[in-house]
Design a protein around this motif. Structure first.
Motif, PDB file in Angstrom:
ATOM      1  N   ALA A  51      32.259  46.460  59.084  1.00  0.00           N
ATOM      2  CA  ALA A  51      32.043  45.501  60.174  1.00  0.00           C
ATOM      3  C   ALA A  51      33.197  45.560  61.174  1.00  0.00           C
ATOM      4  O   ALA A  51      32.978  45.570  62.390  1.00  0.00           O
ATOM      5  CB  ALA A  51      31.888  44.089  59.616  1.00  0.00           C
ATOM      6  N   SER A  52      34.425  45.635  60.673  1.00  0.00           N
ATOM      7  CA  SER A  52      35.586  45.746  61.562  1.00  0.00           C
ATOM      8  C   SER A  52      35.537  47.034  62.359  1.00  0.00           C
ATOM      9  O   SER A  52      35.849  47.050  63.553  1.00  0.00           O
ATOM     10  CB  SER A  52      36.883  45.702  60.753  1.00  0.00           C
ATOM     11  N   ARG A  53      35.132  48.093  61.700  1.00  0.00           N
ATOM     12  CA  ARG A  53      35.077  49.396  62.374  1.00  0.00           C
ATOM     13  C   ARG A  53      34.014  49.400  63.472  1.00  0.00           C
ATOM     14  O   ARG A  53      34.247  49.917  64.563  1.00  0.00           O
ATOM     15  CB  ARG A  53      34.783  50.486  61.338  1.00  0.00           C
ATOM     16  N   VAL A  54      32.854  48.822  63.187  1.00  0.00           N
ATOM     17  CA  VAL A  54      31.779  48.777  64.182  1.00  0.00           C
ATOM     18  C   VAL A  54      32.207  47.936  65.380  1.00  0.00           C
ATOM     19  O   VAL A  54      32.023  48.340  66.525  1.00  0.00           O
ATOM     20  CB  VAL A  54      30.473  48.228  63.566  1.00  0.00           C
ATOM     21  N   THR A  55      32.797  46.769  65.139  1.00  0.00           N
ATOM     22  CA  THR A  55      33.200  45.901  66.246  1.00  0.00           C
ATOM     23  C   THR A  55      34.395  46.464  67.003  1.00  0.00           C
ATOM     24  O   THR A  55      34.618  46.105  68.150  1.00  0.00           O
ATOM     25  CB  THR A  55      33.495  44.468  65.765  1.00  0.00           C
ATOM     26  N   ALA A  56      35.163  47.384  66.361  1.00  0.00           N
ATOM     27  CA  ALA A  56      36.307  48.007  67.034  1.00  0.00           C
ATOM     28  C   ALA A  56      35.884  49.236  67.831  1.00  0.00           C
ATOM     29  O   ALA A  56      36.715  49.881  68.448  1.00  0.00           O
ATOM     30  CB  ALA A  56      37.371  48.406  66.008  1.00  0.00           C
ATOM     31  N   GLY A  57      34.594  49.576  67.785  1.00  0.00           N
ATOM     32  CA  GLY A  57      34.112  50.705  68.572  1.00  0.00           C
ATOM     33  C   GLY A  57      34.139  52.021  67.847  1.00  0.00           C
ATOM     34  O   GLY A  57      34.443  53.047  68.438  1.00  0.00           O
ATOM     35  N   GLY A  58      33.836  52.037  66.547  1.00  0.00           N
ATOM     36  CA  GLY A  58      33.806  53.271  65.762  1.00  0.00           C
ATOM     37  C   GLY A  58      32.749  54.228  66.271  1.00  0.00           C
ATOM     38  O   GLY A  58      31.989  53.931  67.173  1.00  0.00           O
ATOM     39  N   ALA A  59      32.699  55.403  65.682  1.00  0.00           N
ATOM     40  CA  ALA A  59      31.754  56.480  66.023  1.00  0.00           C
ATOM     41  C   ALA A  59      31.859  56.853  67.491  1.00  0.00           C
ATOM     42  O   ALA A  59      30.947  56.674  68.268  1.00  0.00           O
ATOM     43  CB  ALA A  59      30.327  56.110  65.652  1.00  0.00           C
ATOM     44  N   GLY A  60      32.993  57.355  67.841  1.00  0.00           N
ATOM     45  CA  GLY A  60      33.177  57.794  69.217  1.00  0.00           C
ATOM     46  C   GLY A  60      34.512  57.338  69.758  1.00  0.00           C
ATOM     47  O   GLY A  60      35.181  58.073  70.432  1.00  0.00           O
TER      48      GLY A  60
END
Length: 187
Positions: free
Chosen positions: A147-156
């Motif tokens: 969740a932290s990674r997704v909200t931090a703008g992961g995948a790119g």
């Protein structure tokens, strides 16, 4: 006469498989982000997987099947152990199995964002079972990091990559790293 058909979304499918594995536990979390954003991080095995899965440092895809989602990957843990995984990766579904480890992730869109479920742990040699130590806590930690990674703008983006990977200090121990070491390593 035709038999009734029951389609399961990926999260329900993961729950059903985990229910059949002694010692397995499923952690779930709703991530307030679109399915595409969440799955972009989960499915990027080589760049993103190690940022949220506590005991994984690096994963390399060695071979891929002909568009059927079947992969072979090599992983290295935070303690240097190595494993060869057979991977089934398709939208909303990731099932990774090695001789000693199992990791399952599933996701489906819900009104609040994306429901993600995780199971996994150290496999008991010769049996369809997982060592039950720390399985739920490891899953919850992985989903919090995801969740932290997704909200931090992961995948790119690279925002939060190293911080997410290093969050939690002894995450690998919580995820059963000691049990994997005691079981003879991950191969």
């Amino acid at each position: 006469m035709s038999w009734p058909v029951a389609d399961l979304d990926p999260v329900r499918r993961l729950r059903a498989l985990a229910a059949a594995i002694p010692g397995a536990s499923v952690a779930e979390r709703v991530i307030p982000a679109p399915f595409a954003a969440v799955w972009a991080v989960v499915s990027d095995l080589e760049k993103e997987f190690g940022t949220f899965e506590p005991d994984m440092r690096h994963l390399t895809v060695e071979s891929a099947g002909p568009d059927d989602g079947r992969l072979v990957a090599r992983a290295r843990s935070r303690y240097g152990m190595r494993a060869r995984f057979d991977v089934d990766l398709r939208p909303g579904w990731c099932w990774m199995q090695s001789r000693f480890l199992l990791v399952g992730l599933a996701a489906t869109a819900v009104p609040e964002g994306t429901l993600v479920a995780q199971t996994g742990g150290v496999r008991v040699p010769g049996r369809a079972a997982l060592v039950p130590w720390g399985v739920r806590a490891a899953g919850e930690k992985a989903l919090a990091r995801l969740a932290s990674r997704v909200t931090a703008g992961g995948a790119g983006g690279d925002a939060g990559g190293d911080a997410a990977r290093d969050a939690g200090g002894d995450a690998a121990r919580d995820a059963g790293g000691d049990a994997a070491r005691d079981a003879g390593g991950a191969s």
